[in-house]
Design a protein around this motif. Structure first.
Motif, short mmCIF file in Angstrom:
data_model
loop_
_atom_site.label_atom_id
_atom_site.label_comp_id
_atom_site.label_asym_id
_atom_site.label_seq_id
_atom_site.Cartn_x
_atom_site.Cartn_y
_atom_site.Cartn_z
N ILE A 176 -4.38 -10.94 -28.64
CA ILE A 176 -4.12 -12.23 -29.28
C ILE A 176 -4.48 -12.15 -30.76
O ILE A 176 -5.57 -11.68 -31.12
N THR A 177 -3.58 -12.60 -31.61
CA THR A 177 -3.86 -12.68 -33.04
C THR A 177 -4.79 -13.86 -33.28
O THR A 177 -4.53 -14.97 -32.82
N ILE A 178 -5.89 -13.61 -34.01
CA ILE A 178 -6.90 -14.66 -34.19
C ILE A 178 -7.18 -14.87 -35.67
O ILE A 178 -7.43 -13.90 -36.41
N LYS A 230 -0.11 -16.66 -28.15
CA LYS A 230 0.04 -15.42 -28.93
C LYS A 230 -0.90 -15.44 -30.13
O LYS A 230 -1.23 -14.40 -30.68
N ILE A 231 -1.31 -16.66 -30.53
CA ILE A 231 -2.17 -16.87 -31.70
C ILE A 231 -3.26 -17.86 -31.33
O ILE A 231 -2.99 -18.84 -30.62
N ILE A 232 -4.49 -17.62 -31.78
CA ILE A 232 -5.55 -18.62 -31.69
C ILE A 232 -6.04 -18.91 -33.10
O ILE A 232 -6.37 -18.00 -33.87
N LEU A 233 -6.09 -20.19 -33.43
CA LEU A 233 -6.64 -20.67 -34.70
C LEU A 233 -7.98 -21.32 -34.40
O LEU A 233 -8.05 -22.25 -33.60
N ALA A 234 -9.04 -20.85 -35.02
CA ALA A 234 -10.39 -21.38 -34.76
C ALA A 234 -10.96 -21.92 -36.07
O ALA A 234 -11.21 -21.17 -37.01
N ASP A 235 -11.15 -23.24 -36.11
CA ASP A 235 -11.57 -23.92 -37.34
C ASP A 235 -13.08 -24.17 -37.30
O ASP A 235 -13.54 -25.11 -36.65
N GLU A 236 -13.85 -23.32 -37.95
CA GLU A 236 -15.31 -23.39 -37.97
C GLU A 236 -15.89 -23.51 -36.55
O GLU A 236 -16.66 -24.44 -36.26
#
Length: 257
Positions: free
Chosen positions: A201-203, A169-175
């Protein structure tokens, strides 16, 4: 109940060595938003992202995901939380000697026993799902290629496909674009935007690049020295706003960006 998929309430984080990571952060993220977090290295961007999936614990405050506090999650609750949150790293975090298929399928390990995942006993349905995920990032033809034979941009797109395997439901993208060339950067960001717009999707993405942030974000959040100092929808963002965000945390002088 609110339509906020993430709510960060007065969150602070102090590391064991005394370093302050976050200071009294208050932030709400709506379902389906594409939020870019900007700031200098050391501003707290990675710390903030990693508190959302509990890779980092917090020192005080509360974090809600889908209106449920997650700060005391353990065991099954924590595993279920992480199934719903895909994580994409700067260094791709792939098993380089494994095939693209095996790397993508690793996004499903949370749904399998340790024995089945180690022995690569994935279902036929999940193998088809891996092909579909690769099609969404235009890499289906690389299914049986070793990860170390891919370019950096291709490896990052494999990492995106792996995250998709979780049905997040969520994607976290770190650099996610820090080590990529400009053309590949655009391709990877386009992939993330497509998933946001087509799948809802919440990004949340940490970036250094102001120009990329302005191109892709629905909303820009700025951190400096662990504090949230900026939060505006993209239609209110002006170039001059970044001067405050990108001031040196020590000297106050403006830096190149």
């Amino acid at each position: 109940m609110t339509n906020h998929i993430i709510s960060i309430r007065d969150v602070s984080k102090t590391y064991d060595n005394g370093t302050i990571g976050l200071k009294h952060i208050n932030l709400d993220i709506k379902k389906g938003e594409f939020v870019v977090i900007v700031g200098l290295s050391g501003a707290g961007k990675s710390t903030l992202l990693r508190t959302i999936n509990r890779m980092h614990s917090i020192s005080s405050g509360d974090i809600l995901v889908n209106n449920h506090s997650i700060i005391n999650y353990r065991g099954k609750q924590l595993r279920d939380l992480r199934r719903n949150i895909g994580m994409i790293f700067q260094d791709f975090n792939l098993v380089k000697r494994s095939t693209v298929q095996r790397n993508v399928l690793s996004g499903r390990v949370g749904y399998y026993s340790t024995f089945k995942s180690i022995c690569n006993l994935f279902s036929t349905a999940d193998k088809r799902k891996a092909v579909t995920a690769l099609q969404q990032v235009n890499l289906a033809e690389k299914l049986y290629t070793r990860a170390d034979a891919l370019s950096g941009g291709q490896q990052q797109r494999v990492a995106i496909a792996r995250a998709l395997m979780q049905d997040p439901k969520i994607i976290l993208a770190d650099e996610p674009i820090a080590s990529l060339d400009p053309m590949t950067t655009t391709a990877v960001m386009n992939d993330l935007k497509k998933l946001n717009q087509e799948l809802g999707i919440t990004i949340l993405v940490n970036l250094h690049s102001v120009s990329i942030a302005k191109q892709f974000a629905d909303r820009i959040v700025g951190l400096r020295a662990g504090e949230l100092i900026y939060d505006k929808p993209i239609n209110q963002v002006q170039d001059v706003d970044f001067d405050e965000i990108y001031q040196s945390q020590e000297s106050g002088s403006e830096v190149q960006r």
